[in-house]
Scaffold this active site. Structure first.
Site, PDB file in Angstrom:
ATOM      1  N   PRO A   1       0.884  -1.218  -0.062  1.00  0.00           N
ATOM      2  CA  PRO A   1      -0.093   0.027  -0.153  1.00  0.00           C
ATOM      3  C   PRO A   1       0.794   1.305   0.052  1.00  0.00           C
ATOM      4  O   PRO A   1       1.232   1.590   1.095  1.00  0.00           O
ATOM      5  CB  PRO A   1      -0.873  -0.276   1.161  1.00  0.00           C
ATOM      6  CG  PRO A   1      -0.149  -1.312   1.941  1.00  0.00           C
ATOM      7  CD  PRO A   1       0.740  -1.816   1.251  1.00  0.00           C
ATOM      8  N   GLU A   2       0.826   1.955  -1.042  1.00  0.00           N
ATOM      9  CA  GLU A   2       1.308   3.252  -1.085  1.00  0.00           C
ATOM     10  C   GLU A   2       0.066   4.105  -1.558  1.00  0.00           C
ATOM     11  O   GLU A   2      -1.062   3.378  -1.591  1.00  0.00           O
ATOM     12  CB  GLU A   2       2.607   3.386  -2.167  1.00  0.00           C
ATOM     13  CG  GLU A   2       3.703   2.750  -1.810  1.00  0.00           C
ATOM     14  CD  GLU A   2       5.176   2.976  -2.595  1.00  0.00           C
ATOM     15  OE1 GLU A   2       5.308   4.076  -3.200  1.00  0.00           O
ATOM     16  OE2 GLU A   2       5.944   2.087  -2.724  1.00  0.00           O
TER      17      GLU A   2
END
Length: 274
Positions: free
Chosen positions: A2-3
């Site tokens: 998750p960016e």
DNA sequence: CGGCGGTCCTGTCAGC
DNA sequence: TGCTGACAGGACCGCC
């Protein structure tokens, strides 16, 4: 995974499916996440209606009808998956379960427990400890090359560290930092304050375009992400440099290099990035 | 204050 | 096959 693009994709998926639904029950299967779950967590969520789902930096903000905000951060290994039917059994690391009416099941799964779940009063969200220090949203039109240049000028740290510093610009993690620097043809170890205006314009453009493209490719697999069974369904974005050490640069065919900065792997082309 | 390194935690994979 | 060590998309804390 998750960016920013992954978190944005999750938010859009959640927003489409749980806005307007009511939480019937919240269940914590373990409370010792990065920050321990508050003792009244379950009670605070019960009977609350979801009014909106938004994002700030890499935080998912689930807005409740009593003005509170249910905050989720996925850390390194977290996922938030919706299911259409009850599950026969939960997996290891399914830490928090939310049941909605009309029926949906939302499962927070996080093996490494670097993720975070919290509740905050909505009106002072920006004053919340988690948010006060956060920097600019990179996709905000007001986040311009001029603003980025000002940020870079004030730091002698390697440019890669600066664009990953959430106090300066949010949402850019290790993968997209590498990708954006490649697009801008800037060496990741360059001192930030030595980056020229012209290079900064390329970098700002690189950051925005790589994030936008990744969001777009996430959007196309949104149905996968909310499928009623199965794993996270994180989309496969095509990376130019990340994870591609020794493979030929797509621009010049030089084998890509890898190095370590602040304990994180960096991938770059020593010919294209100066 | 800024920057760097260690640390939290579990899973996976390469190498022996 | 089994063990060991390195490494993983994040962020906080403490030390110089």
């Amino acid at each position: 995974m998750p960016e920013l693009p992954e978190v944005e994709t999750v938010c859009r998926g959640l927003s489409a499916h749980i806005t307007g639904r009511t939480i019937v029950r919240a269940t914590a299967r373990r409370r010792d996440l990065r920050v321990p779950l508050p003792h009244d967590f379950e009670r605070s969520l019960a009977d609350r209606k979801i009014t909106a789902v938004t994002r700030r930096a890499k935080y998912i903000l689930i807005h409740l009808d009593d003005g509170k905000i249910f905050i989720v951060h996925l850390g390194m290994s977290g996922s938030l998956i919706l299911h259409d039917a009850p599950l026969p059994n939960f997996r290891k690391h399914d830490h928090v379960i939310i049941e909605f009416s009309p029926y949906k099941l939302m499962v927070f799964h996080d093996p490494r427990r670097f993720g975070l779940i919290a509740l905050a009063a909505g009106k002072d969200i920006e004053g919340n400890k988690l948010f006060v220090q956060l920097g600019k949203e990179p996709l905000d039109p007001e986040t311009t090359a001029e603003r980025l240049y000002d940020i870079l000028q004030h730091s002698r740290a390697p440019v890669k560290s600066v664009i990953m510093d959430q106090r300066k610009i949010v949402g850019v993690g290790n993968i997209y930092a590498c990708e954006a620097l490649f697009r801008a043809r800037i060496h990741p170890a360059r001192p930030a304050n030595k980056i020229t205006k012209k290079e900064t314009a390329r970098l700002m453009n690189g950051i925005k375009t790589v994030l936008e493209e990744a969001i777009r490719s996430g959007g196309s697999t949104l149905r996968d992400y909310v499928r009623s069974s199965g794993d996270a369904g994180y989309f496969q974005h095509h990376f130019s440099v990340y994870g591609r050490a020794k493979t030929p640069c797509t621009l010049c065919r030089t084998p890509l290099s890898t190095t370590r900065q602040n304990g994180r792997s960096t991938f770059f082309c020593q010919t294209c990035q100066k």
